[in-house]
Design a protein around this motif. Structure first.
Motif, PDB file in Angstrom:
ATOM      1  N   ASP A 170     -11.489  33.599  58.433  1.00  0.00           N
ATOM      2  CA  ASP A 170     -11.615  35.031  58.194  1.00  0.00           C
ATOM      3  C   ASP A 170     -12.548  35.331  57.028  1.00  0.00           C
ATOM      4  O   ASP A 170     -13.123  36.424  56.959  1.00  0.00           O
ATOM      5  N   SER A 171     -12.685  34.393  56.106  1.00  0.00           N
ATOM      6  CA  SER A 171     -13.488  34.639  54.907  1.00  0.00           C
ATOM      7  C   SER A 171     -14.753  33.791  54.835  1.00  0.00           C
ATOM      8  O   SER A 171     -15.490  33.877  53.862  1.00  0.00           O
ATOM      9  N   LEU A 172     -15.035  32.999  55.853  1.00  0.00           N
ATOM     10  CA  LEU A 172     -16.118  32.033  55.770  1.00  0.00           C
ATOM     11  C   LEU A 172     -16.906  31.969  57.072  1.00  0.00           C
ATOM     12  O   LEU A 172     -16.329  31.828  58.151  1.00  0.00           O
ATOM     13  N   THR A 173     -18.235  32.077  56.959  1.00  0.00           N
ATOM     14  CA  THR A 173     -19.104  31.977  58.123  1.00  0.00           C
ATOM     15  C   THR A 173     -20.279  31.066  57.807  1.00  0.00           C
ATOM     16  O   THR A 173     -20.802  31.111  56.702  1.00  0.00           O
ATOM     17  N   LEU A 174     -20.667  30.252  58.760  1.00  0.00           N
ATOM     18  CA  LEU A 174     -21.770  29.308  58.597  1.00  0.00           C
ATOM     19  C   LEU A 174     -22.909  29.684  59.522  1.00  0.00           C
ATOM     20  O   LEU A 174     -22.704  29.904  60.712  1.00  0.00           O
ATOM     21  N   THR A 175     -24.115  29.751  58.965  1.00  0.00           N
ATOM     22  CA  THR A 175     -25.306  30.020  59.774  1.00  0.00           C
ATOM     23  C   THR A 175     -26.315  28.907  59.575  1.00  0.00           C
ATOM     24  O   THR A 175     -26.678  28.589  58.437  1.00  0.00           O
ATOM     25  N   TYR A 176     -26.749  28.331  60.680  1.00  0.00           N
ATOM     26  CA  TYR A 176     -27.805  27.308  60.672  1.00  0.00           C
ATOM     27  C   TYR A 176     -28.928  27.805  61.578  1.00  0.00           C
ATOM     28  O   TYR A 176     -28.701  28.197  62.726  1.00  0.00           O
ATOM     29  N   ALA A 177     -30.157  27.806  61.044  1.00  0.00           N
ATOM     30  CA  ALA A 177     -31.312  28.195  61.846  1.00  0.00           C
ATOM     31  C   ALA A 177     -32.431  27.192  61.609  1.00  0.00           C
ATOM     32  O   ALA A 177     -32.595  26.676  60.493  1.00  0.00           O
ATOM     33  N   THR A 178     -33.209  26.938  62.652  1.00  0.00           N
ATOM     34  CA  THR A 178     -34.261  25.936  62.548  1.00  0.00           C
ATOM     35  C   THR A 178     -35.471  26.346  63.368  1.00  0.00           C
ATOM     36  O   THR A 178     -35.358  27.107  64.339  1.00  0.00           O
ATOM     37  N   THR A 179     -36.633  25.837  62.960  1.00  0.00           N
ATOM     38  CA  THR A 179     -37.844  25.973  63.754  1.00  0.00           C
ATOM     39  C   THR A 179     -38.564  24.641  63.697  1.00  0.00           C
ATOM     40  O   THR A 179     -38.722  24.041  62.632  1.00  0.00           O
ATOM     41  N   ILE A 180     -38.997  24.143  64.871  1.00  0.00           N
ATOM     42  CA  ILE A 180     -39.571  22.806  64.997  1.00  0.00           C
ATOM     43  C   ILE A 180     -40.806  22.881  65.885  1.00  0.00           C
ATOM     44  O   ILE A 180     -40.755  23.479  66.967  1.00  0.00           O
ATOM     45  N   GLY A 181     -41.917  22.299  65.423  1.00  0.00           N
ATOM     46  CA  GLY A 181     -43.101  22.249  66.264  1.00  0.00           C
ATOM     47  C   GLY A 181     -44.371  22.512  65.493  1.00  0.00           C
ATOM     48  O   GLY A 181     -44.517  22.119  64.334  1.00  0.00           O
ATOM     49  N   ARG A 182     -45.295  23.215  66.144  1.00  0.00           N
ATOM     50  CA  ARG A 182     -46.597  23.535  65.555  1.00  0.00           C
ATOM     51  C   ARG A 182     -46.530  24.958  65.012  1.00  0.00           C
ATOM     52  O   ARG A 182     -46.406  25.930  65.754  1.00  0.00           O
ATOM     53  N   PHE A 183     -46.610  25.087  63.681  1.00  0.00           N
ATOM     54  CA  PHE A 183     -46.350  26.373  63.033  1.00  0.00           C
ATOM     55  C   PHE A 183     -47.572  27.277  62.959  1.00  0.00           C
ATOM     56  O   PHE A 183     -47.443  28.487  62.932  1.00  0.00           O
ATOM     57  N   GLY A 184     -48.760  26.699  62.850  1.00  0.00           N
ATOM     58  CA  GLY A 184     -49.927  27.558  62.734  1.00  0.00           C
ATOM     59  C   GLY A 184     -51.207  26.779  62.559  1.00  0.00           C
ATOM     60  O   GLY A 184     -51.210  25.595  62.234  1.00  0.00           O
ATOM     61  N   GLU A 185     -52.320  27.498  62.752  1.00  0.00           N
ATOM     62  CA  GLU A 185     -53.631  26.873  62.659  1.00  0.00           C
ATOM     63  C   GLU A 185     -54.545  27.565  61.658  1.00  0.00           C
ATOM     64  O   GLU A 185     -55.627  27.069  61.379  1.00  0.00           O
ATOM     65  N   ALA A 186     -54.131  28.719  61.113  1.00  0.00           N
ATOM     66  CA  ALA A 186     -55.045  29.502  60.294  1.00  0.00           C
ATOM     67  C   ALA A 186     -54.832  29.320  58.801  1.00  0.00           C
ATOM     68  O   ALA A 186     -55.783  29.294  58.032  1.00  0.00           O
ATOM     69  N   ARG A 187     -53.591  29.178  58.348  1.00  0.00           N
ATOM     70  CA  ARG A 187     -53.309  29.254  56.917  1.00  0.00           C
ATOM     71  C   ARG A 187     -53.707  27.996  56.164  1.00  0.00           C
ATOM     72  O   ARG A 187     -53.987  28.042  54.984  1.00  0.00           O
ATOM     73  N   PHE A 188     -53.724  26.848  56.813  1.00  0.00           N
ATOM     74  CA  PHE A 188     -53.986  25.584  56.123  1.00  0.00           C
ATOM     75  C   PHE A 188     -55.196  24.863  56.707  1.00  0.00           C
ATOM     76  O   PHE A 188     -55.253  23.644  56.703  1.00  0.00           O
ATOM     77  N   GLN A 189     -56.155  25.641  57.227  1.00  0.00           N
ATOM     78  CA  GLN A 189     -57.417  25.099  57.725  1.00  0.00           C
ATOM     79  C   GLN A 189     -57.199  24.003  58.763  1.00  0.00           C
ATOM     80  O   GLN A 189     -57.899  22.992  58.798  1.00  0.00           O
ATOM     81  N   GLY A 190     -56.256  24.183  59.613  1.00  0.00           N
ATOM     82  CA  GLY A 190     -55.981  23.201  60.657  1.00  0.00           C
ATOM     83  C   GLY A 190     -54.533  23.288  61.095  1.00  0.00           C
ATOM     84  O   GLY A 190     -53.794  24.155  60.689  1.00  0.00           O
ATOM     85  N   VAL A 191     -54.130  22.401  61.953  1.00  0.00           N
ATOM     86  CA  VAL A 191     -52.789  22.443  62.501  1.00  0.00           C
ATOM     87  C   VAL A 191     -51.770  22.041  61.436  1.00  0.00           C
ATOM     88  O   VAL A 191     -51.917  21.027  60.758  1.00  0.00           O
ATOM     89  N   GLU A 192     -50.720  22.858  61.318  1.00  0.00           N
ATOM     90  CA  GLU A 192     -49.562  22.504  60.504  1.00  0.00           C
ATOM     91  C   GLU A 192     -48.370  22.386  61.444  1.00  0.00           C
ATOM     92  O   GLU A 192     -48.052  23.334  62.170  1.00  0.00           O
ATOM     93  N   LYS A 193     -47.733  21.227  61.440  1.00  0.00           N
ATOM     94  CA  LYS A 193     -46.613  21.000  62.336  1.00  0.00           C
ATOM     95  C   LYS A 193     -45.501  20.293  61.583  1.00  0.00           C
ATOM     96  O   LYS A 193     -45.740  19.583  60.606  1.00  0.00           O
ATOM     97  N   GLY A 194     -44.263  20.500  62.040  1.00  0.00           N
ATOM     98  CA  GLY A 194     -43.166  19.848  61.344  1.00  0.00           C
ATOM     99  C   GLY A 194     -41.828  20.459  61.656  1.00  0.00           C
ATOM    100  O   GLY A 194     -41.589  20.979  62.761  1.00  0.00           O
ATOM    101  N   TYR A 195     -40.966  20.447  60.647  1.00  0.00           N
ATOM    102  CA  TYR A 195     -39.567  20.830  60.812  1.00  0.00           C
ATOM    103  C   TYR A 195     -39.154  21.714  59.635  1.00  0.00           C
ATOM    104  O   TYR A 195     -39.543  21.468  58.483  1.00  0.00           O
TER     105      TYR A 195
END
Length: 432
Positions: free
Chosen positions: A282-307
């Protein structure tokens, strides 16, 4: 360093409990109305009109001081009573557009001032500024009777606009070029359709992330300023498909595919976005969220991928006091396998609600980073303590003064005062 971070993360994940705060969560002051509690009228059932206050006929004190007294004008008893824990009845908020069935239109104006530069949204020091002029239109879905379809669009203008754009795709993406000089700009951070049936719903389009505790929308955060974690190690928005399944009253599960981080309607990546939120007690909740894969190509002058993962714990220590624990871990690399970013953090929040009008809060953050402010392989620790107040003089108004202390021994975060900095700030949010 990487092994020590992972070991610490595993220990924390096993030892910590958790929270109901997702990226769409709300940690503003929310207490049971004094009027309802004093009259003991209860709350209306789903689909019914609000319970009438006929119970007040048998309680003249309730009628005089609660249900019929001062609720339309704000705090009613004055700031002195609010500060000392007196009862506060805000009444119903005023709405410019209001709600008609499943349709709603609204927004807010956020204006603020901070004395020093903190490079986390608050990057325009010693200027009273318009952070967010926000409008939204939504058709909320209701799947209790079967299939339903809806959607939402959000628009924002202000100094938070450029930070809310789809900057992950560079100049080619969506709203990323909608700047207006002097740090101002426009953005459309959400534009999606949603369909659902029973316990399942699916969003398709541009929407906020699941990751983390703090969010872009000002009324949904306790503090005026933001954490390093939120600004530097978490996505703000995604474009793609996201499914939500309410497995039970105590468990919600998410899963979907998106085109990278902070992307518009173009190909900037491909990654899984998902997680779960579970009410442990009643007093406690757990939230887990994740993103995995290829995150972007513009911000770091190439592909950034990971976890990347975020674990949030929200524990109700009492009816008025909440403790929130958050830890994120981000590990990404480029096409050659070289590390692009590796960050780890612990954020802790202690939030106390005096009444509907007043709340006090403290946030302490340890942010350990590589590749964000300092070069990869040169780990840097940054600390920040924020003390703040939320005061509601009216149901439509939130005032958030705060004082913030930052420590950065390596001078990598770009603080105006170098290694140690004290920043005073406040903002006001007008909801409509």
């Amino acid at each position: 360093m990487k092994l020590s971070k992972l070991a610490m993360l595993a220990a924390i994940a096993c030892a910590s409990y958790a929270g109901n705060a997702t990226a769409g969560g709300n940690d503003t002051i929310q207490l049971v109305s004094h009027c309802a509690a004093a009259c003991d009228c209860g709350e209306p059932a789903c689909g019914c009109e609000a319970a009438d206050l006929g119970c007040c006929d048998t309680d003249s004190a309730c009628c005089d001081s609660g249900c019929d007294g001062g609720c339309d004008s704000g705090c009613g008893l004055g700031i002195g009573d609010c500060l000392t824990g007196g009862d506060c009845c805000l009444g119903d908020p005023w709405s410019l557009f209001g709600t008609e069935g499943a349709y709603s239109v609204g927004g807010w104006i956020q204006m603020g001032y901070h004395s020093k530069a903190v490079p986390l949204f608050n990057s325009r020091p010693d200027n009273f500024q318009l952070h967010q002029a926000w409008l939204y239109a939504e058709r909320a879905i209701d799947t209790s009777c079967g299939f339903d379809i809806g959607g939402r669009i959000d628009y924002v203008y202000g100094t938070d606009g450029p930070d809310t754009q789809a900057f992950g795709t560079g100049n080619r993406g969506w709203d990323n070029s909608w700047d207006h000089g002097n740090d101002y700009g426009h953005a459309i951070p959400q534009l999606y359709m949603e369909a659902g049936y029973g316990d399942m719903s699916v969003k398709v389009g541009h929407f906020y992330t699941l990751i983390g505790y703090e969010v872009v929308t000002a009324p949904d955060n306790f503090f005026y300023s933001h954490a390093y974690t939120m600004y530097n190690s978490e996505p703000f928005t995604h474009t793609g498909v996201l499914g939500t399944y309410n497995a039970s009253d105590d468990l919600t599960v998410w899963g979907g595919y998106t085109l990278g981080w902070d992307s518009g309607f173009d190909d900037n990546g491909d990654n899984f976005l998902g997680g779960f939120s579970a009410s442990v007690s009643d007093s406690l909740t757990l939230t887990y969220a994740t993103t995995i894969g290829r995150f972007g190509e513009a911000r770091f002058q190439g592909v950034e991928k990971g976890y990347m993962q975020s674990i949030v714990a929200d524990f109700a220590l009492s009816d008025k006091l909440n403790y929130v624990f958050q830890t994120d871990y981000l590990d990404t690399e480029d096409n050659t396998g070289a590390t692009v970013r590796e960050t780890f953090d612990i954020n802790q929040y202690l939030l106390y609600s005096v009444n509907d009008c007043l709340g006090y809060g403290a946030r302490f953050e340890w942010y350990n980073e590589e590749g964000v402010f300092s070069p990869v392989g040169t780990s840097a620790d940054i600390y920040a303590l924020t003390l703040g107040v939320n005061y509601k003089p009216h149901a439509n108004v939130i005032v958030r003064p705060e004082v913030r202390f930052d420590w950065d021994d390596d001078q990598v975060a770009g603080l105006e005062d170098g290694t140690d900095q004290t920043t005073f700030g406040f903002d006001t949010i007008f909801l409509f």
